[in-house]
Design a protein around this motif. Structure first.
Motif, PDB file in Angstrom:
ATOM      1  N   MET A   1       0.858  -1.171   0.000  1.00  0.00           N
ATOM      2  CA  MET A   1       0.000   0.000   0.000  1.00  0.00           C
ATOM      3  C   MET A   1       0.903   1.232   0.000  1.00  0.00           C
ATOM      4  O   MET A   1       1.855   1.313   0.768  1.00  0.00           O
ATOM      5  CB  MET A   1      -0.901  -0.029   1.236  1.00  0.00           C
ATOM      6  CG  MET A   1      -1.980   1.010   1.218  1.00  0.00           C
ATOM      7  SD  MET A   1      -3.192   0.826   2.559  1.00  0.00           S
ATOM      8  CE  MET A   1      -4.110  -0.587   1.997  1.00  0.00           C
ATOM      9  N   SER A   2       0.583   2.191  -0.841  1.00  0.00           N
ATOM     10  CA  SER A   2       1.440   3.361  -1.001  1.00  0.00           C
ATOM     11  C   SER A   2       1.313   4.325   0.177  1.00  0.00           C
ATOM     12  O   SER A   2       0.323   4.308   0.915  1.00  0.00           O
ATOM     13  CB  SER A   2       1.083   4.094  -2.295  1.00  0.00           C
ATOM     14  OG  SER A   2      -0.156   4.767  -2.148  1.00  0.00           O
ATOM     15  N   TRP A  55      -5.374  -5.971  12.667  1.00  0.00           N
ATOM     16  CA  TRP A  55      -4.461  -6.722  11.814  1.00  0.00           C
ATOM     17  C   TRP A  55      -4.077  -8.039  12.479  1.00  0.00           C
ATOM     18  O   TRP A  55      -4.054  -9.086  11.834  1.00  0.00           O
ATOM     19  CB  TRP A  55      -3.232  -5.858  11.531  1.00  0.00           C
ATOM     20  CG  TRP A  55      -2.198  -6.502  10.678  1.00  0.00           C
ATOM     21  CD1 TRP A  55      -2.206  -6.609   9.320  1.00  0.00           C
ATOM     22  CD2 TRP A  55      -0.996  -7.109  11.124  1.00  0.00           C
ATOM     23  NE1 TRP A  55      -1.073  -7.254   8.892  1.00  0.00           N
ATOM     24  CE2 TRP A  55      -0.310  -7.566   9.985  1.00  0.00           C
ATOM     25  CE3 TRP A  55      -0.422  -7.303  12.380  1.00  0.00           C
ATOM     26  CZ2 TRP A  55       0.913  -8.214  10.071  1.00  0.00           C
ATOM     27  CZ3 TRP A  55       0.793  -7.942  12.467  1.00  0.00           C
ATOM     28  CH2 TRP A  55       1.446  -8.394  11.311  1.00  0.00           C
ATOM     29  N   VAL A 133      -4.945  -8.461   4.818  1.00  0.00           N
ATOM     30  CA  VAL A 133      -4.923  -9.166   3.530  1.00  0.00           C
ATOM     31  C   VAL A 133      -4.241  -8.343   2.440  1.00  0.00           C
ATOM     32  O   VAL A 133      -4.284  -8.706   1.277  1.00  0.00           O
ATOM     33  CB  VAL A 133      -6.354  -9.563   3.086  1.00  0.00           C
ATOM     34  CG1 VAL A 133      -6.978 -10.515   4.084  1.00  0.00           C
ATOM     35  CG2 VAL A 133      -7.224  -8.344   2.875  1.00  0.00           C
ATOM     36  N   THR A 134      -3.623  -7.241   2.822  1.00  0.00           N
ATOM     37  CA  THR A 134      -2.903  -6.424   1.845  1.00  0.00           C
ATOM     38  C   THR A 134      -1.413  -6.466   2.155  1.00  0.00           C
ATOM     39  O   THR A 134      -1.003  -6.865   3.239  1.00  0.00           O
ATOM     40  CB  THR A 134      -3.372  -4.955   1.889  1.00  0.00           C
ATOM     41  OG1 THR A 134      -3.037  -4.406   3.164  1.00  0.00           O
ATOM     42  CG2 THR A 134      -4.858  -4.836   1.646  1.00  0.00           C
ATOM     43  N   GLU A 135      -0.645  -6.025   1.202  1.00  0.00           N
ATOM     44  CA  GLU A 135       0.791  -5.918   1.441  1.00  0.00           C
ATOM     45  C   GLU A 135       1.053  -4.531   2.003  1.00  0.00           C
ATOM     46  O   GLU A 135       1.060  -3.541   1.270  1.00  0.00           O
ATOM     47  CB  GLU A 135       1.563  -6.143   0.146  1.00  0.00           C
ATOM     48  CG  GLU A 135       1.542  -7.588  -0.292  1.00  0.00           C
ATOM     49  CD  GLU A 135       2.553  -7.869  -1.380  1.00  0.00           C
ATOM     50  OE1 GLU A 135       3.621  -7.228  -1.397  1.00  0.00           O
ATOM     51  OE2 GLU A 135       2.255  -8.723  -2.211  1.00  0.00           O
ATOM     52  N   VAL A 136       1.227  -4.485   3.309  1.00  0.00           N
ATOM     53  CA  VAL A 136       1.433  -3.211   3.979  1.00  0.00           C
ATOM     54  C   VAL A 136       2.386  -3.415   5.150  1.00  0.00           C
ATOM     55  O   VAL A 136       2.379  -4.468   5.791  1.00  0.00           O
ATOM     56  CB  VAL A 136       0.084  -2.616   4.466  1.00  0.00           C
ATOM     57  CG1 VAL A 136      -0.560  -3.483   5.522  1.00  0.00           C
ATOM     58  CG2 VAL A 136       0.249  -1.198   4.965  1.00  0.00           C
ATOM     59  N   ASN A 137       3.208  -2.421   5.382  1.00  0.00           N
ATOM     60  CA  ASN A 137       4.034  -2.417   6.584  1.00  0.00           C
ATOM     61  C   ASN A 137       3.118  -1.913   7.704  1.00  0.00           C
ATOM     62  O   ASN A 137       2.863  -0.711   7.809  1.00  0.00           O
ATOM     63  CB  ASN A 137       5.241  -1.494   6.388  1.00  0.00           C
ATOM     64  CG  ASN A 137       6.107  -1.413   7.625  1.00  0.00           C
ATOM     65  OD1 ASN A 137       5.651  -1.594   8.753  1.00  0.00           O
ATOM     66  ND2 ASN A 137       7.383  -1.125   7.403  1.00  0.00           N
TER      67      ASN A 137
END
Length: 193
Positions: A1-2, A55, A133-137
């Motif tokens: 996620m940006s 999370w 379920v997202t690619e996030v730090n």
């Protein structure tokens, strides 16, 4: 996620805290910048912790949480907001200086701030479940959400401080009604989904 997406998310999640902080600032006795950031830190800390909790719960518990999270948010927000309205309406029209000072001090008590911060951060827990379920730090996301909420809520306190003397108890009533409205919005959105 940006970073841009996380920033928008942070501002979106801070809207409830802003409304609550606006009411807190209106009900408080001339909060200064340090007091505004103390209030903001309560909201920011809860708003930062909530997505991390969500999370951690992840998708395993999503169905169980989704079944009642809106009721918890509504109950907390309506309770805190209702208390603000009742307290403002019950206060005597001609209040002594000591009574006014005590009432204004209670507006920023640690317990009331924690309850308001908890109530306004429940939606962030649900967001945290989605972030699982997202690619996030997640640590960066939580830190950014918390920092944005701290600043936005502090701004709400300072704006409320300005509105308080102009509106008097009406500002406290409006702040309480705003919390109830936020709770109703959450409840209606979930029940109509």
């Amino acid at each position: 996620m940006s970073l841009a997406t996380l920033t928008v998310l942070g501002f979106s999640l801070s809207a409830d805290a802003f409304a609550a902080a606006l009411g807190k600032g209106a009900g408080a006795r001339r909060p200064d910048l340090l007091e505004a950031f103390r209030v903001g830190a309560y909201f920011g800390a809860f708003e930062a912790a909530a997505p991390l909790i969500g999370w951690a719960l992840g998708l395993t518990f999503a169905a169980r949480i989704a079944a009642f999270d809106h009721w918890v948010a509504f109950t907390l927000l309506a309770g805190v907001g209702g208390h603000m309205v009742i307290a403002a309406l019950r206060a005597p029209k001609a209040e002594t200086a000591e009574a006014s000072k005590a009432r204004q001090k209670r507006a920023l008590s640690p317990l009331r701030l924690a309850l308001a911060a908890l109530a306004t951060s429940i939606d962030a827990t649900a967001v945290g479940i989605g972030l699982a379920v997202t690619e996030v730090n997640i640590l960066m996301a939580c830190a950014l959400i918390g920092a944005i909420t701290t600043v936005v809520a502090a701004g709400g306190v300072l704006l409320g401080r300005g509105a308080g003397p102009l509106l008097g108890r009406k500002a406290e009533v409006l702040g309480g009604l705003a919390l109830i409205g936020i709770g109703l919005k959450i409840l209606i959105e979930h029940l109509s989904a």
